[in-house]
Scaffold this active site. Structure first.
Site, PDB file in Angstrom:
ATOM      1  CD  GLU A 111      -2.983  -1.145   2.264  1.00 28.15           C
ATOM      2  OE1 GLU A 111      -2.782  -0.387   3.243  1.00 28.15           O
ATOM      3  OE2 GLU A 111      -3.994  -1.873   2.178  1.00 28.15           O
ATOM      4  CD  GLU A 259      -3.179  -6.785   2.892  1.00 31.72           C
ATOM      5  OE1 GLU A 259      -3.972  -6.101   3.570  1.00 31.72           O
ATOM      6  OE2 GLU A 259      -1.950  -6.562   2.838  1.00 31.72           O
TER       7      GLU A 259
END
Length: 513
Positions: A111, A259
């Site tokens: 991220e 995820e």
């Protein structure tokens, strides 16, 4: 040097896969060997690491499990400085473990674009340097490079058709990154946290919609621009990503969900972070991914994903709910909650509601079934007492029925370890209970998943060598395959043809060694 290739990421193969994330920020300390034994027992074929931990990479050697290693954000600035630093990272964290460990991908940062602006500046250079390092070692075809992205990178995500990526990052980072992924045959990685989106909606989003539960027609969400209908939040977020990619002319780039999960606990504000909701979400999501139905934007397009995550991470510096995404307790290795899976084969068979059985394949050759049956009751040391004449499972007196009982006994006795339900291709895993009347077949349950002892013997009976076999009960059985096969044959009333045929097969196998 080369490594085994994983499922084709370009099209994500003909079937999606379900892998799992493995973070290590927890106070429990299972050994690497225990972790790998758990993965194998749960038939998990893909794992994503948040680093390139040497101990776990060594433990994963010779398992065939496909591994995605990660360049941590803290190392990204170093790797992105020069080709030499990237070569050093690849040599230390990838080449050192090949080909024994099946490393198939490198995730460059986590991220980064939404959490680490400084590292974001060197993200694409780091990916390119790592690619050059892989090319130099002739590994670029087998090991893909990507980076995980939070869904918040996508703006104005509802309706999905009007979604677009954060424009402040588009020209400087996103387009060069997407060019790299597209030109190297890689994939875009997206984290989808339906729980967080649901919680932040303050009741606007229905819980059932977020959990992928069935909803009434009145609650189906329609995109007013495309008239696509959305029955769950996951598909809506994924389609927003597809539309954002299409806006930048990358409509065919595959997306891997890096995820996805639901917390089983949290603080007082996390009222829907419960075992029941976590079980519902994960069970529904696995079924949704494995049925290859795709989304309204990309129907029938396979999607692969990594569940968040293997263990709870109680030491993670984050919210209370973020610490409770694990499927298993790191101390006991027991499931935190039960899943309700169907049509998922042996994947994550960690609960009492998903019974698994190893049965003879319908239409399999009677002769091949007989040989496999003989092996299971002989060398395989399955308990075949119940299928003896006059016993509870003797009827129906058919090779198919007897083989199913023997195969299942072997499979359960060996803790359902990967490869223990094959028998040279004449057996298959089923969720259908074959028990009839007084003949009861044992099925898998959560009680069995905590046992870390896996059998060393597999349902592979093509070797005629004399072998010291460690069986499921821990006994050593030093015998030859011809003697054990005869032992299995003597347990049944067989025709002279079957006896002769089985002996000829044994002799032919023996002659190979």
């Amino acid at each position: 040097m080369s490594v085994a290739t994983g499922p084709g990421f370009r099209a994500i193969g003909s079937h999606g896969y379900v892998g799992i994330n493995y973070g290590t920020q927890f106070s429990a300390s299972p050994s690497a060997d225990q972790v790998v034994a758990l993965l194998r027992r749960q038939s998990i074929t893909n794992i994503r690491l948040y680093d390139a931990n040497g101990t776990i990479l060594q433990a994963l050697a010779h398992t065939g499990i496909q591994v995605m290693v990660t360049v941590p954000n803290t190392e990204l600035l170093s790797v992105g400085q020069s080709n030499a630093s990237a070569v050093n990272w690849v040599n230390t964290n990838v080449l050192a473990y090949l080909p024994a460990t099946n490393i198939t991908a490198i995730c460059v940062g986590t991220e980064v674009l939404t959490t680490d602006p400084n590292a974001a500046l060197v993200l694409v250079p780091a990916m390119k340097y790592l690619r050059v390092a892989l090319l130099a070692s002739n590994l670029s075809a087998n090991i893909k490079i990507s980076t995980s992205n939070d869904a918040s990178l996508i703006l104005d995500s509802f309706p999905p058709s009007q979604a677009y990526f954060n424009k402040s990052l588009t020209s400087s980072i996103l387009v060069p990154m997407l060019d790299f992924l597209n030109s190297t045959g890689s994939f875009f990685m997206l984290n989808i946290y339906c729980y967080d989106i649901y919680k932040k909606s303050n009741g606007v989003i229905l819980l059932d919609y977020a959990l992928l539960n069935p909803i009434t027609p009145d609650n189906v969400v329609t995109d007013s621009n495309t008239l696509f209908q959305y029955h769950n939040l996951f598909d809506a977020v994924l389609d927003a990503c597809y539309f954002a990619l299409a806006q930048l002319k990358y409509s065919t780039l595959p997306v891997v969900i890096s995820e996805a999960g639901w917390p089983s606990g949290g603080d007082s504000s996390d009222k829907e972070a419960t075992d029941e909701n976590a079980s519902t979400f994960i069970s529904n999501l696995i079924a949704h991914v494995l049925n290859n139905s795709g989304t309204p934007k990309r129907p029938h397009t396979t999607v692969s994903m990594y569940i968040m995550e293997l263990f709870n991470e109680d030491l993670k510096v984050s919210s209370a709910s973020a610490k409770n995404y694990g499927l298993f307790n790191g101390s006991t290795l027991h499931p935190i909650y039960s899943l309700r899976l169907s049509n998922a084969g042996p994947l994550l068979a960690n609960d009492t509601t998903t019974q698994l059985y190893c049965l003879a394949k319908s239409g399999a050759s009677q002769d091949e079934l007989q040989i496999a049956l003989d092996w299971a009751c002989g060398i395989g040391r399955a308990n075949c007492t119940a299928i003896q004449p006059g016993q509870l499972c003797y009827e129906p007196d058919t090779v198919q029925a007897h083989a199913s009982y023997a195969f299942n006994n072997y499979y359960q006795k060996n803790n359902r370890v990967s490869g223990s339900c094959d028998f040279n291709g004449v057996a298959t895993i089923s969720t259908t209970n074959p028990s009839t009347g007084v003949c009861m077949y044992p099925g898998s349950s959560s009680n069995g998943t905590s046992n870390l002892t896996s059998a060393n013997t597999m349902a592979n009976f093509t070797s005629g060598n004399s072998t010291n076999l460690t069986t499921a009960d821990g006994n050593s059985n030093n015998t030859s395959s011809s003697t054990s096969l005869l032992y299995g044959i003597s347990s049944f009333s067989l025709s002279p043809f079957h006896i002769l045929f089985s002996l000829l097969v044994v002799l032919s196998f023996t002659s190979l060694f």
